[in-house]
Design an enzyme around this catalytic site. Structure first.
Site, PDB file in Angstrom:
ATOM      1  N   ASP A 102       0.947  -1.259   0.145  1.00 47.25           N
ATOM      2  CA  ASP A 102      -0.036  -0.077   0.028  1.00 47.25           C
ATOM      3  C   ASP A 102       0.961   1.240   0.002  1.00 47.25           C
ATOM      4  O   ASP A 102       1.402   1.714   0.944  1.00 47.25           O
ATOM      5  CB  ASP A 102      -0.963  -0.046   1.085  1.00 47.25           C
ATOM      6  CG  ASP A 102      -1.755   1.146   1.346  1.00 47.25           C
ATOM      7  OD1 ASP A 102      -1.837   2.124   0.417  1.00 47.25           O
ATOM      8  OD2 ASP A 102      -2.328   1.569   2.367  1.00 47.25           O
ATOM      9  N   GLU A 122      30.586  10.980   5.833  1.00 45.15           N
ATOM     10  CA  GLU A 122      31.106  10.810   7.110  1.00 45.15           C
ATOM     11  C   GLU A 122      29.879  11.179   8.004  1.00 45.15           C
ATOM     12  O   GLU A 122      29.756  12.425   8.433  1.00 45.15           O
ATOM     13  CB  GLU A 122      32.290  11.579   7.307  1.00 45.15           C
ATOM     14  CG  GLU A 122      33.411  11.377   6.399  1.00 45.15           C
ATOM     15  CD  GLU A 122      34.654  12.225   6.529  1.00 45.15           C
ATOM     16  OE1 GLU A 122      34.643  13.084   7.473  1.00 45.15           O
ATOM     17  OE2 GLU A 122      35.271  12.320   5.864  1.00 45.15           O
ATOM     18  N   GLU A 132      28.312  11.471  11.205  1.00 40.25           N
ATOM     19  CA  GLU A 132      28.748  11.636  12.778  1.00 40.25           C
ATOM     20  C   GLU A 132      27.267  11.366  13.549  1.00 40.25           C
ATOM     21  O   GLU A 132      26.067  11.668  12.942  1.00 40.25           O
ATOM     22  CB  GLU A 132      29.109  13.155  13.063  1.00 40.25           C
ATOM     23  CG  GLU A 132      30.370  13.382  12.496  1.00 40.25           C
ATOM     24  CD  GLU A 132      30.799  14.762  12.527  1.00 40.25           C
ATOM     25  OE1 GLU A 132      32.093  15.136  12.373  1.00 40.25           O
ATOM     26  OE2 GLU A 132      29.934  15.924  12.711  1.00 40.25           O
ATOM     27  N   GLU A 163      34.453  11.819  18.489  1.00 38.67           N
ATOM     28  CA  GLU A 163      34.294  13.341  17.674  1.00 38.67           C
ATOM     29  C   GLU A 163      34.423  14.376  18.907  1.00 38.67           C
ATOM     30  O   GLU A 163      34.272  14.244  20.041  1.00 38.67           O
ATOM     31  CB  GLU A 163      33.103  13.316  16.844  1.00 38.67           C
ATOM     32  CG  GLU A 163      33.143  13.103  15.472  1.00 38.67           C
ATOM     33  CD  GLU A 163      34.196  13.997  14.761  1.00 38.67           C
ATOM     34  OE1 GLU A 163      34.351  15.289  15.465  1.00 38.67           O
ATOM     35  OE2 GLU A 163      34.670  13.755  13.594  1.00 38.67           O
ATOM     36  N   GLU A 179      32.085   8.867  15.273  1.00 41.61           N
ATOM     37  CA  GLU A 179      32.204   8.871  13.726  1.00 41.61           C
ATOM     38  C   GLU A 179      32.607   7.518  13.300  1.00 41.61           C
ATOM     39  O   GLU A 179      33.648   6.922  13.986  1.00 41.61           O
ATOM     40  CB  GLU A 179      33.031  10.160  13.081  1.00 41.61           C
ATOM     41  CG  GLU A 179      32.850   9.875  11.498  1.00 41.61           C
ATOM     42  CD  GLU A 179      33.805  11.149  10.871  1.00 41.61           C
ATOM     43  OE1 GLU A 179      34.694  10.480  10.023  1.00 41.61           O
ATOM     44  OE2 GLU A 179      33.838  11.907  11.507  1.00 41.61           O
ATOM     45  N   HIS A 209      29.882  15.243   6.180  1.00 42.52           N
ATOM     46  CA  HIS A 209      30.924  15.613   4.989  1.00 42.52           C
ATOM     47  C   HIS A 209      30.747  14.745   3.836  1.00 42.52           C
ATOM     48  O   HIS A 209      31.047  13.482   4.254  1.00 42.52           O
ATOM     49  CB  HIS A 209      32.363  15.866   5.376  1.00 42.52           C
ATOM     50  CG  HIS A 209      32.449  16.738   6.845  1.00 42.52           C
ATOM     51  ND1 HIS A 209      33.403  16.809   7.812  1.00 42.52           N
ATOM     52  CD2 HIS A 209      31.505  17.779   7.249  1.00 42.52           C
ATOM     53  CE1 HIS A 209      33.226  17.819   8.671  1.00 42.52           C
ATOM     54  NE2 HIS A 209      32.231  18.253   8.630  1.00 42.52           N
ATOM     55  N   ARG A 243      38.568  24.586   7.022  1.00 42.27           N
ATOM     56  CA  ARG A 243      37.377  23.720   7.439  1.00 42.27           C
ATOM     57  C   ARG A 243      36.073  24.615   7.630  1.00 42.27           C
ATOM     58  O   ARG A 243      35.250  23.900   7.782  1.00 42.27           O
ATOM     59  CB  ARG A 243      37.940  22.923   8.685  1.00 42.27           C
ATOM     60  CG  ARG A 243      38.872  21.681   8.210  1.00 42.27           C
ATOM     61  CD  ARG A 243      39.177  20.951   9.446  1.00 42.27           C
ATOM     62  NE  ARG A 243      40.134  20.106   9.126  1.00 42.27           N
ATOM     63  CZ  ARG A 243      39.857  18.604   8.898  1.00 42.27           C
ATOM     64  NH1 ARG A 243      38.537  18.340   8.900  1.00 42.27           N
ATOM     65  NH2 ARG A 243      40.920  17.906   8.711  1.00 42.27           N
ATOM     66  N   GLU A 260      35.223  17.396  -1.267  1.00 40.48           N
ATOM     67  CA  GLU A 260      34.505  17.237   0.018  1.00 40.48           C
ATOM     68  C   GLU A 260      33.420  18.382   0.231  1.00 40.48           C
ATOM     69  O   GLU A 260      33.749  19.270   0.591  1.00 40.48           O
ATOM     70  CB  GLU A 260      35.379  17.126   1.295  1.00 40.48           C
ATOM     71  CG  GLU A 260      34.729  16.807   2.500  1.00 40.48           C
ATOM     72  CD  GLU A 260      35.496  16.835   3.708  1.00 40.48           C
ATOM     73  OE1 GLU A 260      36.061  15.555   4.071  1.00 40.48           O
ATOM     74  OE2 GLU A 260      35.942  17.912   4.243  1.00 40.48           O
ATOM     75  N   ARG A 282      30.801  19.874   2.992  1.00 40.79           N
ATOM     76  CA  ARG A 282      30.979  19.562   4.200  1.00 40.79           C
ATOM     77  C   ARG A 282      29.519  20.144   4.875  1.00 40.79           C
ATOM     78  O   ARG A 282      29.264  19.979   5.974  1.00 40.79           O
ATOM     79  CB  ARG A 282      32.225  20.555   4.928  1.00 40.79           C
ATOM     80  CG  ARG A 282      33.433  20.030   4.319  1.00 40.79           C
ATOM     81  CD  ARG A 282      34.607  20.790   5.129  1.00 40.79           C
ATOM     82  NE  ARG A 282      34.581  21.050   6.361  1.00 40.79           N
ATOM     83  CZ  ARG A 282      35.146  20.111   7.176  1.00 40.79           C
ATOM     84  NH1 ARG A 282      35.617  19.269   6.767  1.00 40.79           N
ATOM     85  NH2 ARG A 282      35.254  20.247   8.594  1.00 40.79           N
TER      86      ARG A 282
END
Length: 472
Positions: A53, A132, A134, A214, A222, A271, A342, A360, A362
């Site tokens: 359904d 990644e 977390e 982390e 992580e 990330h 970062r 990457e 982030r």
């Protein structure tokens, strides 16, 4: 080697499995399932499908068109690591029962479309993704919302707020706020628990690179999954969440991938690294380019930054996501790219290995539906490559320390889920190319998020509002 239907049936017989658990993903990105006795599961199920359904599944059919089919993917079959009764777990795709066409609102079908479209462009024949995700592991969580009550209460044996708790005895090895990155036991009390999660992942066929504590002091962790192709990586990410939550529960803990459960400590991001390959060569690598990136990779970044606000409707997919995307917590809120920085939304990980060169992104977090997010990242990147979209110059300075006039020229991520949904509504043509996404899916997704989540949160009094306004 990919499994066949016969391989799956032989596995059931060889391991004397008693049940088959059929899983599929809804539009918000959560696994759904039903279970049937193993002797009722036959080769015909792989061709004829199994009815269900669709009107009862978030984002799927209306009640007048509710009948749908689930068609199991034999290559996804594993033995479920948590059922007491031996059970096969298998992921299914959704089809229309009349036309037998792939259902355009099935996120897994969209991911398959994105892989096929990438190949058709000639840009690459393979895309690899490495998220990644977390998460936090707590000892206790309580929350509630009624007409006259709204609250949450979290506890963690590792948390800084428990240095004074009477634990008979309290040994004092608590982590200071924002100092949870890499401490050894006894401060890191969850190392063995994460190890058990890793062993379960490996037994389920998911390759793992590393696990660690982390930054968040109250149990943040992580587990790094090895990169994989788009559909397989999305499958593995949902299996990863399933395993993390169940291992935690079996050991008396509770795990959450919620982006910002703790005030004034780091949130949980996801990330997501991407690389594209053609004929066995990484088309993102050029040793002479900035950060070792090729022109193709730079254009890919241009596409991601151009469509970033719309992408975050899929990538930062909750109202809570935007409590993470704020300055001061390593949050990647600046829509620039950098080889080292970062706080940039896009980082180029440092590596001299051409095979490891990747981009990457982030800003996403684990509330994302991975099939939709990964597909959207591929589509935005293709748009950038095809139209040679050049991003702004890279920023290698500490953005938080820039002069106001320099910082003013840097775009930032949206401030709310509502803003990201508005951006997706205005900017989604790039997703429709090759019929990868459909307008129906995008409209359904936006409507669900606005009504169920944005409006749902906006309508309810917040506990902090009582602190601010009760005595007004």
């Amino acid at each position: 080697m990919a499994k066949t239907a016969k391989d799956v049936l032989n596995l059931i017989k060889e391991k004397e499995l008693k049940f088959v658990d059929v899983k599929f993903v809804d539009v918000p990105g959560t696994w759904q399932h039903f279970t049937l006795p193993a002797h009722r599961f036959t080769e015909d199920n792989f061709t004829e499908g199994m009815p269900f359904d669709g009107s009862s599944v978030r984002g799927f059919q209306t009640i007048d068109e509710s009948d749908m089919l689930l068609v199991p993917d034999p290559d996804s079959a594993i033995i479920d690591p948590f059922t007491e009764i031996p059970t096969l777990s298998i992921i299914a795709d959704v089809e229309d029962p009349i036309t037998r066409e792939k259902y355009p609102r099935d996120p897994r079908n969209i991911a398959k479309n994105a892989e096929a479209y990438l190949t058709s462009t000639g840009i690459a024949d393979t895309v690899y993704l490495g998220p990644e995700a977390e998460f936090y592991v707590f000892n206790d969580i309580r929350y509630g919302q009624t007409a006259n009550t709204g609250f949450y209460a979290i506890d963690s044996d590792e948390a800084a707020w428990n240095t004074g708790r009477d634990e008979k005895p309290n040994l004092g090895y608590k982590m200071r706020t924002k100092e949870g990155y890499f401490p050894v036991p006894p401060s890191d009390t969850l190392s063995d628990l994460r190890g058990e999660m890793v062993m379960t992942l490996l037994e389920a066929g998911v390759e793992v690179d590393v696990h660690h504590h982390e930054v968040g002091n109250a149990g943040q962790g992580e587990i790094g999954l090895k990169y994989n192709t788009l559909v397989k990586m999305a499958d593995h990410l949902l299996l990863h969440k399933y395993i993390v939550k169940n291992v935690a529960a079996q050991n008396g803990y509770t795990a959450t991938f919620m982006p910002k459960p703790i005030f004034q400590d780091n949130g949980s991001g996801m990330h997501t690294s991407v690389s594209m390959w053609k004929n066995g060569t990484n088309v993102f690598f050029d040793e002479k380019g900035y950060g070792g990136l090729s022109e193709t990779a730079i254009y890919y970044i241009g596409g991601i930054l151009k469509h970033a606000n719309a992408l975050l409707a899929f990538g930062a997919a909750s109202t809570n996501s935007y409590r993470r995307l704020v300055p001061g917590y390593e949050a990647p809120i600046n829509l620039v790219y950098s080889a080292r920085n970062r706080s940039a939304a896009i980082r180029i990980p440092v590596t001299q290995n051409p095979k490891a060169k990747r981009v990457e992104f982030r800003a996403p977090d684990p509330t994302a539906n991975p099939y939709l997010l990964f597909s959207a990242l591929v589509m935005a990147g293709i748009d950038g490559i095809q139209n040679k979209i050049m991003p702004p110059p890279p920023v290698d300075k500490d953005i938080y320390e820039l002069a106001p006039e320099e910082k003013a020229g840097i775009a930032q991520t949206p401030g709310s889920l509502a803003e990201s949904l508005d951006a997706l509504e205005a900017d989604h043509e790039f997703l429709l190319k090759g019929d990868v996404f459909t307008k129906s899916l995008i409209e359904t997704y936006i409507d669900y998020k606005r009504v169920r989540e944005v409006e749902g949160v906006a309508l309810r009094p917040h506990p902090y509002e009582f602190y601010l306004y009760y005595d007004c």
